[in-house]
Design a protein around this motif. Structure first.
Motif, PDB file in Angstrom:
ATOM      1  N   ASP A 177      50.074  44.059  31.287  1.00  0.00           N
ATOM      2  CA  ASP A 177      51.193  43.187  30.956  1.00  0.00           C
ATOM      3  C   ASP A 177      50.620  41.783  30.855  1.00  0.00           C
ATOM      4  N   GLY A 178      50.142  41.453  29.665  1.00  0.00           N
ATOM      5  CA  GLY A 178      49.388  40.219  29.511  1.00  0.00           C
ATOM      6  C   GLY A 178      48.018  40.393  30.119  1.00  0.00           C
ATOM      7  N   THR A 179      47.760  39.695  31.214  1.00  0.00           N
ATOM      8  CA  THR A 179      46.492  39.849  31.937  1.00  0.00           C
ATOM      9  C   THR A 179      46.682  40.591  33.262  1.00  0.00           C
ATOM     10  N   LEU A 180      47.910  40.971  33.558  1.00  0.00           N
ATOM     11  CA  LEU A 180      48.218  41.658  34.816  1.00  0.00           C
ATOM     12  C   LEU A 180      47.988  43.148  34.649  1.00  0.00           C
ATOM     13  N   LEU A 181      47.089  43.699  35.457  1.00  0.00           N
ATOM     14  CA  LEU A 181      46.722  45.106  35.363  1.00  0.00           C
ATOM     15  C   LEU A 181      47.555  45.945  36.335  1.00  0.00           C
ATOM     16  N   SER A 182      48.043  47.075  35.835  1.00  0.00           N
ATOM     17  CA  SER A 182      48.704  48.070  36.684  1.00  0.00           C
ATOM     18  C   SER A 182      48.334  49.441  36.150  1.00  0.00           C
ATOM     19  N   SER A 183      48.810  50.483  36.839  1.00  0.00           N
ATOM     20  CA  SER A 183      48.497  51.852  36.446  1.00  0.00           C
ATOM     21  C   SER A 183      49.788  52.584  36.120  1.00  0.00           C
ATOM     22  N   SER A 184      49.732  53.406  35.058  1.00  0.00           N
ATOM     23  CA  SER A 184      50.924  54.150  34.640  1.00  0.00           C
ATOM     24  C   SER A 184      50.838  55.635  34.954  1.00  0.00           C
ATOM     25  N   ARG A 240      31.424  29.795  51.918  1.00  0.00           N
ATOM     26  CA  ARG A 240      30.193  30.579  51.915  1.00  0.00           C
ATOM     27  C   ARG A 240      30.222  31.599  50.790  1.00  0.00           C
ATOM     28  N   LEU A 241      31.406  31.862  50.291  1.00  0.00           N
ATOM     29  CA  LEU A 241      31.593  32.703  49.102  1.00  0.00           C
ATOM     30  C   LEU A 241      32.336  31.895  48.053  1.00  0.00           C
ATOM     31  N   THR A 242      31.825  31.930  46.825  1.00  0.00           N
ATOM     32  CA  THR A 242      32.439  31.158  45.750  1.00  0.00           C
ATOM     33  C   THR A 242      32.761  32.086  44.588  1.00  0.00           C
ATOM     34  N   LYS A 243      33.988  31.967  44.110  1.00  0.00           N
ATOM     35  CA  LYS A 243      34.383  32.796  42.965  1.00  0.00           C
ATOM     36  C   LYS A 243      33.725  32.254  41.696  1.00  0.00           C
ATOM     37  N   VAL A 244      33.058  33.170  40.974  1.00  0.00           N
ATOM     38  CA  VAL A 244      32.372  32.751  39.753  1.00  0.00           C
ATOM     39  C   VAL A 244      32.976  33.375  38.505  1.00  0.00           C
ATOM     40  N   LYS A 245      33.833  34.417  38.669  1.00  0.00           N
ATOM     41  CA  LYS A 245      34.404  35.046  37.482  1.00  0.00           C
ATOM     42  C   LYS A 245      35.629  35.858  37.857  1.00  0.00           C
ATOM     43  N   ARG A 246      36.622  35.830  36.972  1.00  0.00           N
ATOM     44  CA  ARG A 246      37.787  36.736  37.067  1.00  0.00           C
ATOM     45  C   ARG A 246      37.968  37.357  35.690  1.00  0.00           C
ATOM     46  N   ILE A 247      38.024  38.692  35.646  1.00  0.00           N
ATOM     47  CA  ILE A 247      38.045  39.366  34.352  1.00  0.00           C
ATOM     48  C   ILE A 247      38.613  40.771  34.495  1.00  0.00           C
ATOM     49  N   ASN A 248      39.158  41.311  33.403  1.00  0.00           N
ATOM     50  CA  ASN A 248      39.562  42.709  33.305  1.00  0.00           C
ATOM     51  C   ASN A 248      38.517  43.464  32.497  1.00  0.00           C
ATOM     52  N   LEU A 249      38.105  44.631  33.000  1.00  0.00           N
ATOM     53  CA  LEU A 249      37.090  45.434  32.328  1.00  0.00           C
ATOM     54  C   LEU A 249      37.572  46.865  32.189  1.00  0.00           C
ATOM     55  N   ARG A 250      37.358  47.439  31.023  1.00  0.00           N
ATOM     56  CA  ARG A 250      37.557  48.875  30.843  1.00  0.00           C
ATOM     57  C   ARG A 250      36.222  49.586  31.021  1.00  0.00           C
ATOM     58  N   GLN A 251      36.286  50.901  31.064  1.00  0.00           N
ATOM     59  CA  GLN A 251      35.069  51.665  31.310  1.00  0.00           C
ATOM     60  C   GLN A 251      34.020  51.363  30.241  1.00  0.00           C
TER      61      GLN A 251
END
Length: 523
Positions: free
Chosen positions: A340-347, A387-398
């Motif tokens: 739903d846009g960039t929001l991932l869910s499972s059907s 001590r942890l830094t976010k470097v990427k947010r992404i959706n990936l398919r197989q």
């Protein structure tokens, strides 16, 4: 018996908190969460051991008192029952006609012959014959199995309590997650092989039955709505001499069809998915990791989790520098992706179109701090302390990948099913079944069998040679329901067509004159 009933009620009442409140033996994290949310009443409940109900001192005290009460109740009842089995039926009352059930008849024959015939027709009754002068009395009684069934029921209840206690003392239960399709499997050599282990009070973990299990595959079938139809897994196992010979034996593990071996039972408890990620570092070295993620939605198996990746040896000789370049991949996994846009869910719960929505962190993931961490989430303190830094947010398919700012490539390779196996050992289980069945048998006997007493008095008829007067009286010692019809049938069987009638006919007496009187029950 009254004391036993009160204690049994208290035992059932005491089990109620164990069903309403979380228990440490089942889920310690839920107990901690409850205490954190209820800061006032929670500590008081904890002091009363309401989060450990079935191992609490007060529940154990009720259990032991019930046990003692049953023993004290059943021992004298058993002695009385043995005495009653050895006793002869009581003599007939002086006036049989005053009994609730009564019948009389005139029968041709001698008193001895008629008494012999009546006694033979009371087969199945415990009976005795008494003779005084010219009067013969027959006393008969049946239904002794009723009290025997009652005693069997209560002794079986006692045995059931003992069997459950033995199972709790010497039993154990362990849960382990095993990745299918070539996963490493597990061996039950010690409690450390399990993800969670609950041992009986007399189990120290050194005498577990040794066996090894590997999961070849996992098969699930669903309706179009996503409702599960069946789960099954083909496994290989080793036990006993097979561990030495290296022989693997196949078995199809299904829900409610456990693998039984060596007194242990291996159940298929649950399933989920273990996503696989391959990380290619800037120097070309790769690390591939497959780890189970927690199903957050039981219907669609939308799962969450984290994978921690340590750089290959030699890339960062300085330990502090190496800790700054560890990677953490945290997010959601959807077996059948629905965006739903960039929001991932499972059907759908089947892996028809797997995808992930992930945050990639770089820094110290806490792998070598010695502090315990959740398998499914990152320590928030590491993020708060930078001590942890976010470097990427992404959706990936197989099969899709993403390249980070330093040239590191993270690829989502897909997901492998995992199964949750439960290994249970309960030495009292067979006896629980035996005692439960004997309880049902004893209860049925005590409900079906009814105590009955019958008396017959045979006297020669005055002025009628070759004829006797017979009186029958009946008394229900327990349930009076149906006793009227039963007594009528008994009278028919005992007094009709007595063979000695032919002898009466020779003496001028024709037929049998039977008079029955069915009386209302009296106290």
């Amino acid at each position: 018996m009254g004391t036993a009933l009160v204690l049994l009620f208290l035992l059932a009442l005491g089990a109620v908190p164990g069903a309403l409140l979380p228990q440490r033996s089942l889920n310690a994290s839920k107990v901690d969460q409850y205490l954190a949310e209820h800061t006032i009443i929670g500590p008081w409940l904890d002091r009363l051991q309401l989060f450990d109900v079935f191992s609490s001192f007060w529940f154990t005290a009720i259990y032991v008192l019930l046990f003692i009460s049953l023993v004290g109740c059943l021992t004298p009842r058993m002695i009385e029952h043995v005495k009653s089995l050895r006793a002869v039926p009581v003599p007939a009352p002086r006036n049989l006609s005053r009994l609730p059930k009564y019948a009389s008849a005139e029968i041709g024959g001698t008193p001895q012959d008629v008494a012999t015939t009546i006694s033979e027709r009371l087969r199945g009754w415990r009976r005795t014959t008494r003779q005084t002068d010219d009067v013969i009395e027959i006393s008969a009684e049946k239904g002794y199995l009723r009290e025997f069934g009652n005693i069997v029921f209560h002794f079986s209840l006692l045995g059931l309590l003992v069997a459950i206690a033995v199972g709790k003392l010497f039993g154990y239960e362990g849960n382990v997650i095993v990745v299918a399709n070539g996963g490493p499997g597990f061996c039950s050599a010690s409690p450390a092989a399990f993800d969670s282990f609950r041992a009986g009070n007399n189990v120290d973990g050194t005498s577990l039955y040794p066996m090894c299990v590997r999961v070849n595959d996992f098969q699930a079938h669903y309706l179009p709505s996503g409702q599960a139809l069946s789960f099954a897994s083909n496994i290989d196992y080793q036990a006993g001499a097979d561990l030495v010979d290296g022989i693997w034996r196949p078995y199809r593990l299904e829900v409610n069809h456990p693998l039984r071996i060596g007194g242990d039972r291996v159940y298929l408890q649950g399933h989920g998915y273990a996503p696989t990620f391959t990380v290619t570092f800037p120097d070309g070295q790769q690390r591939t990791q497959t780890l189970q993620w927690r199903p957050d939605d039981a219907r669609t198996l939308l799962s969450s989790g984290v994978i921690r990746v340590d750089p290959p040896g030699g890339m960062y000789p300085d330990p502090s520098e190496r800790r700054k370049h560890q990677l953490a991949i945290m997010g959601l996994f959807a077996p059948t992706a629905e965006l739903d846009g960039t929001l991932l869910s499972s059907s759908f719960p089947a892996a028809n179109d797997p995808a992930v929505a992930i945050d990639i962190y770089r820094g110290d993931t806490g792998l070598d701090t010695g502090r315990p961490q959740s398998l499914f989430t990152l320590d928030p303190r590491l993020i708060e302390q930078k001590r942890l830094t976010k470097v990427k947010r992404i959706n990936l398919r197989q099969g899709e990948e993403v390249k980070l700012d330093d040239g590191t490539v993270v690829r989502f390779d897909g997901a492998t099913p995992f199964v949750n196996l439960q290994v249970s050992h309960d030495p009292g289980q067979v006896w629980v079944l035996v005692f439960a069945m004997s309880m049902m048998g004893g209860l049925l006997v005590s409900l079906i069998v009814r105590r009955r007493r019958v008396w017959a008095r045979i006297v020669s008829a005055e002025g009628q040679p070759g004829t006797v007067n017979v009186e029958l009286g009946g008394l229900a010692r327990t349930d009076n329901s149906g006793w009227g019809g039963e007594f009528e049938k008994l009278t028919e069987r005992v007094l009709t067509d007595v063979p000695e009638q032919s002898r009466a006919k020779e003496n001028g007496v024709s037929g049998v004159n039977v008079q029955r009187e069915a009386k209302a029950d009296r106290a």
